[in-house]
Design an enzyme around this catalytic site. Sequence first.
Site, short mmCIF file in Angstrom:
data_model
loop_
_atom_site.label_atom_id
_atom_site.label_comp_id
_atom_site.label_asym_id
_atom_site.label_seq_id
_atom_site.Cartn_x
_atom_site.Cartn_y
_atom_site.Cartn_z
N LYS A 126 0.82 -1.22 0.00
CA LYS A 126 0.00 0.00 0.00
C LYS A 126 0.85 1.27 0.00
CE LYS A 126 -1.11 -0.14 4.95
NZ LYS A 126 -0.04 -1.13 5.26
N ARG A 180 -5.43 2.68 11.76
CA ARG A 180 -5.08 1.28 11.96
C ARG A 180 -5.95 0.64 13.04
NH1 ARG A 180 0.39 1.59 10.08
NH2 ARG A 180 1.51 -0.33 9.87
N ARG A 215 12.12 -6.99 1.79
CA ARG A 215 11.97 -5.54 1.76
C ARG A 215 13.23 -4.86 2.30
NH1 ARG A 215 6.34 -2.62 3.25
NH2 ARG A 215 6.95 -2.65 5.43
N ARG A 233 14.59 -3.27 7.88
CA ARG A 233 14.11 -2.61 9.10
C ARG A 233 13.82 -3.64 10.20
NH1 ARG A 233 9.41 0.93 6.57
NH2 ARG A 233 8.26 -0.48 7.88
N ARG A 239 3.27 -8.57 13.56
CA ARG A 239 2.55 -7.46 12.90
C ARG A 239 1.31 -7.96 12.17
NH1 ARG A 239 6.41 -4.15 9.25
NH2 ARG A 239 4.85 -2.53 9.41
P1 AMP Z 1 4.31 1.21 8.70
O1 AMP Z 1 5.50 1.84 8.09
O2 AMP Z 1 3.01 1.87 8.29
O3 AMP Z 1 4.25 -0.27 8.51
O4 AMP Z 1 4.40 1.47 10.29
C1 AMP Z 1 5.49 1.00 11.05
C2 AMP Z 1 5.10 0.94 12.52
O5 AMP Z 1 4.72 2.25 12.98
C3 AMP Z 1 3.90 0.05 12.86
O6 AMP Z 1 4.24 -1.30 13.01
C4 AMP Z 1 3.41 0.69 14.15
O7 AMP Z 1 4.23 0.31 15.25
C5 AMP Z 1 3.64 2.16 13.90
N1 AMP Z 1 2.45 2.81 13.28
C6 AMP Z 1 2.36 3.37 12.04
N2 AMP Z 1 1.14 3.88 11.83
C7 AMP Z 1 0.44 3.63 12.96
C8 AMP Z 1 -0.91 3.90 13.37
N3 AMP Z 1 -1.80 4.51 12.55
N4 AMP Z 1 -1.29 3.51 14.61
C9 AMP Z 1 -0.43 2.89 15.45
N5 AMP Z 1 0.84 2.60 15.13
C10 AMP Z 1 1.27 2.97 13.89
#
Ligand code: AMP
Length: 214
Positions: A13, A88, A127, A160, A171
Amino acid sequence: MKIIMLGAPGAGKGTQAKRIAKKYSIPHISTGDILRANVKGETELGKKAQVFMNQGLLVPDDLVIDMLMDRIGQADCEKGYVLDGFPRTIPQAESLDAALAGLGEKMDFAIDVDVPDENIVKRMGGRRACVNCGATYHVEFNPTKTEGICDACGEKLILRDDDKPETVQKRLDVYHDQTQPLIAYYEKAGILNTVDGTQNMEDVFESIVQILGA
Ligand code: AMP
């Protein structure tokens, strides 16, 4: 045009959100990117968030909601935006709806990039992310021109912490438990669209453009 991208972590996404932002000239807002920038800058928010992020857990709603509201209130968001990684949880979605309703606005599209778990696990191990600018690649599906080096800024790429296999399963569990209910939420709101995220990146983007309009 205000768009929400839904889908499991690793569904692609983020990649699609960036392309949408470019085509429709709206900002791409990734809460993950904003949080990582805060971690890197060692801000108060970053210090609090890092503990959760490294374990594959969600950062508490109140921290993320304030951060997102602040971002969508900025001038470049007037004509819309594409949200990537927010909401989320149901409380995040409700806060967003309430804030928009207060302005007499609403979300236009929620796009679910649908990919089965088994494909996700395979994708996320490959990734790679740039330590400097946050650009993401995939060793197999979206490789850089020079292995291990960011095409955009020339810095080093890393796997990462939250893309490591032990964290990926966590996750996914968190996604099914807390984020997947948003699909029903936006279906009820009448703005849900689903695209098959197992197609190649070009075809996924084509499917999205058909939904949004050229
Ligand atoms: P992402 O890059 O979107 O996969 O986000 C990486 C990490 O950031 C996630 O695994 C969460 O720990 C945190 N995170 C990102 N967006 C949110 C959100 N909307 N609510 C809570 N945690 C978030």
